[in-house]
Design an enzyme around this catalytic site. Structure first.
Site, short mmCIF file in Angstrom:
data_model
loop_
_atom_site.label_atom_id
_atom_site.label_comp_id
_atom_site.label_asym_id
_atom_site.label_seq_id
_atom_site.Cartn_x
_atom_site.Cartn_y
_atom_site.Cartn_z
N LYS A 278 -20.91 101.42 -73.63
CA LYS A 278 -19.83 101.74 -72.73
C LYS A 278 -19.71 100.75 -71.58
CE LYS A 278 -20.85 106.68 -73.25
NZ LYS A 278 -21.46 107.81 -72.54
N GLY A 279 -20.82 100.09 -71.27
CA GLY A 279 -20.90 99.32 -70.03
C GLY A 279 -19.81 98.32 -69.75
N GLU B 102 -19.79 91.70 -72.64
CA GLU B 102 -20.91 92.58 -72.27
C GLU B 102 -20.97 92.75 -70.76
OE1 GLU B 102 -23.02 94.76 -72.71
OE2 GLU B 102 -24.62 94.26 -74.11
N ASP B 103 -21.55 93.86 -70.33
CA ASP B 103 -21.74 94.07 -68.89
C ASP B 103 -22.91 93.25 -68.37
OD1 ASP B 103 -23.64 95.60 -70.25
OD2 ASP B 103 -23.30 97.43 -69.13
N ASP C 24 -29.71 91.35 -70.63
CA ASP C 24 -31.01 91.68 -70.05
C ASP C 24 -32.11 91.15 -70.99
OD1 ASP C 24 -32.68 93.01 -68.14
OD2 ASP C 24 -32.75 94.79 -69.39
N LYS D 100 -29.44 88.51 -66.46
CA LYS D 100 -30.77 88.72 -65.85
C LYS D 100 -31.77 87.91 -66.67
CE LYS D 100 -31.28 93.45 -64.40
NZ LYS D 100 -31.87 94.76 -64.79
N PHE E 44 -32.75 96.81 -61.19
CA PHE E 44 -31.82 97.65 -61.95
C PHE E 44 -30.55 97.83 -61.14
CE2 PHE E 44 -30.05 101.45 -63.87
CZ PHE E 44 -30.17 101.11 -65.22
N ASP F 173 -24.38 101.80 -65.68
CA ASP F 173 -24.78 103.15 -65.32
C ASP F 173 -26.25 103.30 -65.04
OD1 ASP F 173 -25.42 102.75 -68.21
OD2 ASP F 173 -26.13 104.81 -68.04
N ARG G 89 -20.86 104.46 -63.05
CA ARG G 89 -20.06 103.43 -63.71
C ARG G 89 -18.79 103.12 -62.92
NH1 ARG G 89 -22.14 102.64 -68.93
NH2 ARG G 89 -22.97 104.47 -69.97
P1 IMP Z 1 -30.49 94.23 -73.46
O1 IMP Z 1 -30.32 94.68 -74.87
O2 IMP Z 1 -31.88 94.48 -72.93
O3 IMP Z 1 -30.02 92.83 -73.18
O4 IMP Z 1 -29.66 95.21 -72.56
C1 IMP Z 1 -28.32 95.27 -72.63
C2 IMP Z 1 -27.82 96.61 -72.17
O5 IMP Z 1 -28.74 97.32 -71.36
C3 IMP Z 1 -26.62 96.39 -71.31
O6 IMP Z 1 -25.46 96.37 -72.09
C4 IMP Z 1 -26.66 97.53 -70.35
O7 IMP Z 1 -25.94 98.62 -70.88
C5 IMP Z 1 -28.12 97.90 -70.24
N1 IMP Z 1 -28.73 97.37 -68.99
C6 IMP Z 1 -29.57 96.33 -68.88
N2 IMP Z 1 -29.91 96.11 -67.59
C7 IMP Z 1 -29.25 97.04 -66.86
C8 IMP Z 1 -29.18 97.32 -65.45
O8 IMP Z 1 -29.78 96.69 -64.57
N3 IMP Z 1 -28.38 98.38 -65.11
C9 IMP Z 1 -27.68 99.12 -66.03
N4 IMP Z 1 -27.72 98.88 -67.34
C10 IMP Z 1 -28.51 97.86 -67.77
MG MG Z 2 -25.87 101.00 -70.31
#
Ligand code: IMP
Ligand code: MG
Length: 183
Positions: A46-47, A102-103, A106, A134, A155, A162, A168
């Site tokens: 959803k982000g 993407e939002d 990470d 990040k 975070f 969220d 959000r």
């Molecule tokens: P990844 O798979 O670890 O790269 O994470 C991606 C997803 O994790 C993002 O699309 C976000 O929905 C969520 N996410 C990662 N870091 C944060 C944060 O600091 N705040 C909120 N959501 C996060």
């Molecule tokens: Mg999320």
């Protein structure tokens, strides 16, 4: 008076004005890259929903819009690393130039998984656009083709992101007060 959500915010990392200015630049850059290529903007729910709606309007290229919903978090602040498709794309992407929106990038688990998935579904090209990056948390070898802002290892919430499905609709990127997590 502060809203009930603002009260929970410790600090603002990226303001509404900064987001707006940066998205205008990103939209312009995407226009230069994709003019005449009829790209498909593919938002990761959803982000990405807030960023997506501003980004597509900042890029007046002929294009269409699609979404995929994935989950990896299970309502915590650390990713489980396992990515699950909750709602799949509803169209054939064979031969399409994808702009994956993407939002935040990470650990990279989500986009590593999705890049592979879109390749197997026949995408001609995959361009990863993320509002936030990040890099300090990266586990998978994946980089964004375009990132709005690099953020520290904290975070963050707001502008689509969220904590436990809330915040959000905060219009900027902020960090929550520690007591919010112990509620
Ligand atoms: P990844 O798979 O670890 O790269 O994470 C991606 C997803 O994790 C993002 O699309 C976000 O929905 C969520 N996410 C990662 N870091 C944060 C944060 O600091 N705040 C909120 N959501 C996060
Ligand atoms: Mg999320």
């Amino acid at each position: 008076m502060k809203s009930e959500m603002e009260i929970d915010i410790l600090k603002i990392l990226v303001t509404e004005e900064q987001i707006k200015a940066r998205i205008a630049e990103m939209g312009e850059e995407l226009y230069q890259r994709f003019e005449g290529k009829n790209p498909l903007f593919l938002g990761v729910l959803k982000g990405s929903f807030v960023f997506m709606s501003d980004l597509v309007r900042a890029c007046q290229v002929k294009s269409d819009v699609e979404f995929i919903a994935v989950s990896s978090y299970e309502n915590a602040t650390a990713s489980s690393g396992r990515v699950k498709i909750v709602h799949d794309i509803q169209q054939d992407i064979t031969g399409r130039n994808l702009i994956v929106v993407e939002d935040i990038l990470d650990s990279g688990s989500t986009l590593a998984f999705l890049s592979e998935y879109f390749k197997t579904r026949g995408a001609a090209s995959i361009t990863i656009v993320t509002l936030l990056d990040k890099p300090s948390r990266r586990i998978k070898a994946i980089t964004a083709d375009m990132a709005g802002f690099v953020v520290p290892d904290e975070f963050v919430v707001g502008y689509g992101l969220d904590y436990c499905q809330q915040y959000r609709n905060v219009p900027y990127i902020g960090v929550l007060k520690p007591e919010v997590y112990s509620r």
